[in-house]
Write an enzyme that holds these catalytic residues in place. Structure first.
Site, PDB file in Angstrom:
ATOM      1  N   GLY A   1     -34.845  36.991  12.610  1.00  0.00           N
ATOM      2  CA  GLY A   1     -36.074  37.445  13.512  1.00  0.00           C
ATOM      3  C   GLY A   1     -36.098  36.570  14.597  1.00  0.00           C
ATOM      4  O   GLY A   1     -37.197  36.656  15.379  1.00  0.00           O
TER       5      GLY A   1
ATOM      6  N   LYS B   1     -24.787  28.621  12.005  1.00  0.00           N
ATOM      7  CA  LYS B   1     -25.717  28.946  11.190  1.00  0.00           C
ATOM      8  C   LYS B   1     -25.715  28.743   9.731  1.00  0.00           C
ATOM      9  O   LYS B   1     -26.650  29.114   8.993  1.00  0.00           O
ATOM     10  CB  LYS B   1     -25.617  30.604  11.482  1.00  0.00           C
TER      11      LYS B   1
ATOM     12  N   GLY C   1     -26.966  40.033  12.081  1.00  0.00           N
ATOM     13  CA  GLY C   1     -26.691  38.634  12.579  1.00  0.00           C
ATOM     14  C   GLY C   1     -27.754  37.770  11.702  1.00  0.00           C
ATOM     15  O   GLY C   1     -28.432  38.454  10.712  1.00  0.00           O
ATOM     16  N   ALA C   2     -27.725  36.745  11.694  1.00  0.00           N
ATOM     17  CA  ALA C   2     -28.858  35.849  11.129  1.00  0.00           C
ATOM     18  C   ALA C   2     -29.037  34.503  11.740  1.00  0.00           C
ATOM     19  O   ALA C   2     -28.155  34.120  12.762  1.00  0.00           O
ATOM     20  CB  ALA C   2     -28.438  35.380   9.601  1.00  0.00           C
ATOM     21  N   ASP C   3     -30.219  33.831  11.701  1.00  0.00           N
ATOM     22  CA  ASP C   3     -30.332  32.627  12.281  1.00  0.00           C
ATOM     23  C   ASP C   3     -29.888  31.355  11.471  1.00  0.00           C
ATOM     24  O   ASP C   3     -29.563  30.391  11.850  1.00  0.00           O
ATOM     25  CB  ASP C   3     -32.006  32.457  12.744  1.00  0.00           C
TER      26      ASP C   3
ATOM     27  N   GLY D   1     -29.333  41.362  18.257  1.00  0.00           N
ATOM     28  CA  GLY D   1     -28.782  40.017  18.543  1.00  0.00           C
ATOM     29  C   GLY D   1     -27.456  39.959  19.178  1.00  0.00           C
ATOM     30  O   GLY D   1     -26.811  40.976  19.505  1.00  0.00           O
ATOM     31  N   SER D   2     -27.040  38.843  19.615  1.00  0.00           N
ATOM     32  CA  SER D   2     -26.006  38.685  20.366  1.00  0.00           C
ATOM     33  C   SER D   2     -24.754  38.797  19.451  1.00  0.00           C
ATOM     34  O   SER D   2     -23.663  38.962  20.195  1.00  0.00           O
ATOM     35  CB  SER D   2     -25.989  37.286  21.080  1.00  0.00           C
TER      36      SER D   2
ATOM     37  N   GLU E   1     -35.141  45.068  10.395  1.00  0.00           N
ATOM     38  CA  GLU E   1     -33.904  44.667  10.106  1.00  0.00           C
ATOM     39  C   GLU E   1     -34.103  44.726   8.475  1.00  0.00           C
ATOM     40  O   GLU E   1     -33.189  44.844   7.804  1.00  0.00           O
ATOM     41  CB  GLU E   1     -33.695  43.180  10.541  1.00  0.00           C
TER      42      GLU E   1
ATOM     43  N   GLY F   1     -34.673  37.250  17.025  1.00  0.00           N
ATOM     44  CA  GLY F   1     -34.835  38.226  18.340  1.00  0.00           C
ATOM     45  C   GLY F   1     -36.232  39.087  17.968  1.00  0.00           C
ATOM     46  O   GLY F   1     -36.613  39.977  18.735  1.00  0.00           O
TER      47      GLY F   1
HETATM   48  C1  5RP Z   1     -32.844  39.440  15.530  1.00  0.00           C
HETATM   49  C2  5RP Z   1     -32.294  38.598  14.481  1.00  0.00           C
HETATM   50  C3  5RP Z   1     -30.775  38.190  14.737  1.00  0.00           C
HETATM   51  O1  5RP Z   1     -29.973  38.772  13.913  1.00  0.00           O
HETATM   52  C4  5RP Z   1     -30.798  36.727  14.550  1.00  0.00           C
HETATM   53  O2  5RP Z   1     -31.797  35.908  15.507  1.00  0.00           O
HETATM   54  C5  5RP Z   1     -29.383  36.235  15.245  1.00  0.00           C
HETATM   55  O3  5RP Z   1     -29.176  36.374  16.315  1.00  0.00           O
HETATM   56  P1  5RP Z   1     -27.922  36.003  17.324  1.00  0.00           P
HETATM   57  O4  5RP Z   1     -26.876  36.654  16.604  1.00  0.00           O
HETATM   58  O5  5RP Z   1     -28.235  36.474  18.756  1.00  0.00           O
HETATM   59  O6  5RP Z   1     -27.539  34.479  16.937  1.00  0.00           O
HETATM   60  O7  5RP Z   1     -32.472  38.210  13.257  1.00  0.00           O
HETATM   61  O8  5RP Z   1     -34.345  39.767  15.015  1.00  0.00           O
END
Ligand code: 5RP
Length: 230
Positions: free
Chosen positions: A97, A123, A84-86, A28-29, A105, A99
Site C-alpha cells: 500500500g 524488502k 510488489g510489496a513494501d 508500483g515500480s 490489490e 502506492g
Molecule cells: C502499491 C504497493 C506496491 O506494490 C508497493 O508499494 C511496492 O512498490 P514498489 O514496487 O514501487 O517498491 O503496494 O500500493
C-alpha cells in the site's frame, strides 16, 4: 550495465503467465516491469490474456501498452496476480500500500489462485513494521478512525499529496500507521479491519504463494515455502 533488481524480478514473474489466463496487474515500480514484459509477450508471442489492474495507474499503463483488460463484471476468478510489496517476512506476510492501491490489490489477490510477489532484497524483513502500515479509511470521521487506530497502538499519520489529501482510487484516505515491530500480523490485521471506519489495511496475510526476489548482483531467488526467506 547497472542491474535493476526490480526489473529482474518483474520480468521473471511474467514467465509464469500462459495463454488464456486471467492476470491481476499489480501497482508500483516493480509491477511496472512485469506489465511491460507482459505487453512484449502479447506482441511477440501472441500471448492471449485478459488482465485486471489493481489501480487506475496500472490500468492506464496497460491500456497504453495495448494489454486487454477485463473486470469482475466479466470474471470472478484470477489465475495469477503479479504485485510488489513494501515488506515481506519469512512467513510470507506482507506490508503493501505504499502506492495507495492496497484495497484493490488485496481484493484481486483474494480472488487469485496464485499471488506472485516481486521484490528486491531490501524488502525482506525478519519482522514487519519498519515501513509504516498503510490503512485505507473512509473520509467521514477519519479523525475518529485515527484515534481508534492509535488505541490499537499505531501512531497514525494522515497521507498528503501535493494537492492536499491523498485520495485513493476508491475515494478514501490513507493513514500511515507505525506499530513498531509487528509480532502477530494476522491478529493485527484482524483488529485493524474490524475497526469501524477502516476500509482495508496493507497487511496481507495468507495470500502470497511465491516470492520472487531480484538481487543487486543480477541474480534471482524464488521461494514457495513460507519460512524459507532469510
Ligand atoms: C502499491 C504497493 C506496491 O506494490 C508497493 O508499494 C511496492 O512498490 P514498489 O514496487 O514501487 O517498491 O503496494 O500500493
Amino acid at each position: 550495465m547497472a542491474v535493476n533488481p526490480k526489473q529482474t524480478a518483474g520480468e521473471r514473474a511474467a514467465d509464469y503467465v500462459s495463454d488464456g489466463m486471467i492476470v491481476g496487474l499489480g501497482t508500483g515500480s516493480t509491477a511496472y516491469f512485469a506489465i511491460v514484459r507482459l505487453a512484449e509477450r502479447i506482441r511477440d508471442e501472441g500471448l492471449g490474456i485478459r488482465c485486471i489492474p489493481t489501480s487506475e495507474r496500472s490500468a492506464t499503463l496497460a491500456r497504453e501498452l495495448g494489454i486487454p483488460l477485463t473486470s469482475f463484471a466479466e470474471v470472478l476468478h484470477v489465475d495469477v496476480t503479479i504485485d510488489g510489496a513494501d515488506e515481506v517476512d519469512p512467513a510470507f506476510n506482507l506490508v503493501k500500500g505504499g502506492g495507495g492501491a492496497l484495497l484493490r490489490e488485496k481484493f484481486v489477490a483474494s480472488a487469485s489462485e496464485t499471488e506472485l510477489i516481486i521484490v528486491d532484497e531490501t524488502k525482506l524483513k525478519k519482522r514487519l513494521g519498519a515501513f509504516p502500515l498503510p490503512v485505507e479509511v473512509v473520509p467521514f470521521g477519519w479523525q475518529l478512525t485515527r484515534q481508534r487506530l492509535q488505541q490499537l497502538g499505531g501512531e497514525a499519520r494522515f497521507r498528503s499529496s501535493d494537492n492536499g489529501a491523498f485520495v485513493t482510487d476508491n475515494g478514501n484516505y490513507i493513514l500511515d500507521c507505525s506499530f513498531g515491530a509487528i509480532d502477530d500480523p494476522p491478529e493485527l490485521e484482524r483488529r485493524i479491519v474490524g475497526t469501524c471506519g477502516v476500509v482495508e489495511c496493507g497487511l496481507f496475510t495468507g495470500l502470497a504463494t511465491r516470492i520472487i526476489i531480484g538481487k543487486s548482483d543480477g541474480g534471482l531467488e524464488e521461494r514457495t515455502e513460507p519460512g524459507t526467506l532469510s
